[in-house]
Enzyme design. Structure first.
Site, PDB file in Angstrom:
ATOM      1  CD  GLU A 114      -6.764   1.142  -4.432  1.00  0.00           C
ATOM      2  OE1 GLU A 114      -7.132   2.317  -4.344  1.00  0.00           O
ATOM      3  OE2 GLU A 114      -5.566   0.796  -4.451  1.00  0.00           O
ATOM      4  CG  HIS A 170      -5.385  -4.691  -5.067  1.00  0.00           C
ATOM      5  ND1 HIS A 170      -6.287  -4.209  -5.991  1.00  0.00           N
ATOM      6  CD2 HIS A 170      -4.777  -3.611  -4.529  1.00  0.00           C
ATOM      7  CE1 HIS A 170      -6.197  -2.872  -6.009  1.00  0.00           C
ATOM      8  NE2 HIS A 170      -5.308  -2.500  -5.141  1.00  0.00           N
ATOM      9  CG  HIS A 193      -5.328   0.517  -8.880  1.00  0.00           C
ATOM     10  ND1 HIS A 193      -4.008   0.232  -9.194  1.00  0.00           N
ATOM     11  CD2 HIS A 193      -5.458   0.349  -7.550  1.00  0.00           C
ATOM     12  CE1 HIS A 193      -3.380  -0.085  -8.068  1.00  0.00           C
ATOM     13  NE2 HIS A 193      -4.227  -0.023  -7.060  1.00  0.00           N
ATOM     14  CG  ASP A 229      -3.847  -0.304  -2.032  1.00  0.00           C
ATOM     15  OD1 ASP A 229      -4.071  -1.311  -2.743  1.00  0.00           O
ATOM     16  OD2 ASP A 229      -3.017   0.561  -2.332  1.00  0.00           O
TER      17      ASP A 229
HETATM   18 MN    MN Z   1      -4.218  -0.577  -4.937  1.00  0.00          MN
END
Ligand code: MN
Length: 328
Positions: A7, A9, A160, A281
């Site tokens: 995850e 980005h 998400h 993340d």
């Molecule tokens: Mn995220």
């Protein structure tokens, strides 16, 4: 222990405005703290991965991306541009990056076609969907052709968070509860439950969903979901799977943003050791904090290896040769 993270980005100058645009809980200033990290593919991102022992990051457009675009044609074009940009970055760092497709779900058949292109031509591993698209949720009938294609391609879909379509009254006067602190959890867990209760996984039994944030509270609540479902559906229940059965079979989770051993043990216990995957993340969370959390978790080395890389390799069909053996 070597790790895969999924995850993680990125953004582009064209996509950034969606992240702090109308309906987003993040303002321009808040987003600005992360923008440099999101735009970077060569510097701090790779250094943070190296320090944390992350061999491979599966990259995705930061929420909400083109799903916040009111013009479907523009969404289709920008999704394609985002995926082409990601493909070029993967080509530049083939042992360090893999991709999740960014999809223009305003048009379900265009989204299905873009997913096919990303999997078959660009070699992506699945797609990340940032919640609702202009208020449409993935259990709705318009998405049947999309799920049909997902099932054919046999790739996971990562659901998400994004901000709710209509701001619920309960948040009035409490902006501190919006976004990743709380409202995203409610929104995303509810979205996944719409699919569980709405029969998406019964109609499309090959579909596998991934939730971040240790499952958005669902592992903790399986017993309650089953208990109330049995009472509410009465005699009908015999014909349907319980929510916990659907969730265990079709939903895997990642550890993003929840570096807590109690929550990890709950997820492993509730869903099984094959359904929990390490992730960070980035750049919203710290790779080193996440690495320390998983390194010190009170689990066996065999389970740790599954969570750090084995489960992601199986679910995303990541060839071990693709990963960089030089990272410890
Ligand atoms: Mn995220």
């Amino acid at each position: 222990m070597r790790k895969i993270a999924l995850e993680e980005h990125f953004t582009s100058p064209e996509l950034s405005s969606y992240a702090h645009g109308p309906g987003s809980s993040m303002n321009r200033e808040g987003f600005g703290r992360f923008e440099k990290g999101l735009l970077d593919f060569d510097g701090a991102r790779l250094e943070a991965m190296d320090r944390a022992g992350i061999e491979l990051a599966v990259l995705s457009v930061t929420t909400p991306g083109v799903q916040a675009e009111p013009d479907a044609h523009l969404a289709i074009r920008r999704a394609r541009e985002a995926n082409d940009l990601l493909a070029r970055q993967i080509q530049r760092h083939p042992t360090r990056y893999a991709g999740f497709a960014h999809l223009p779900l305003q048009d379900p058949s265009a989204a299905a076609n873009e997913l096919s292109r990303c999997i078959e031509d660009l070699g992506f591993k699945g797609a990340m969907i940032n919640g609702h698209t202009n208020g449409r949720y993935l259990d709705e009938d318009i998405y049947h052709p999309f799920w049909e294609r997902v099932q054919q391609l046999d790739v996971p879909i990562y659901l998400h968070p994004r901000d709710p379509h209509d701001m619920p009254h309960i948040y009035r006067g409490h902006p501190e509860l919006l976004g990743a602190t709380w409202s995203w959890t409610v929104e995303t867990a509810t979205h996944a439950l719409r699919m569980v209760f709405g029969g998406t996984f019964d109609r499309f039994p090959g579909v596998r969903l991934v939730l971040g944030h240790m499952g958005e509270t669902l592992p903790y609540l399986l017993w309650r979901l089953d208990s109330r479902t049995r009472i509410q559906s009465g005699a009908d229940q015999g014909r349907r799977r319980l929510p916990s059965e659907v969730i265990r079979k079709h939903i895997a989770v990642t550890t993003t943003g929840v570096c807590a051993h109690a929550a990890l043990l709950c997820a492993v216990s509730a869903l099984g050791e094959d359904s929990v995957m390490f992730s960070v993340d980035y750049p919203y969370e710290d790779c080193s904090v996440a690495a320390e959390f998983i390194a010190t978790a009170p689990i066996s080395e065999a389970v740790r290896a599954k969570i750090c890389h084995g489960n992601a390799e199986r679910l995303l069909r990541i060839e071990v040769e693709q990963t960089n053996r030089k990272v410890a």
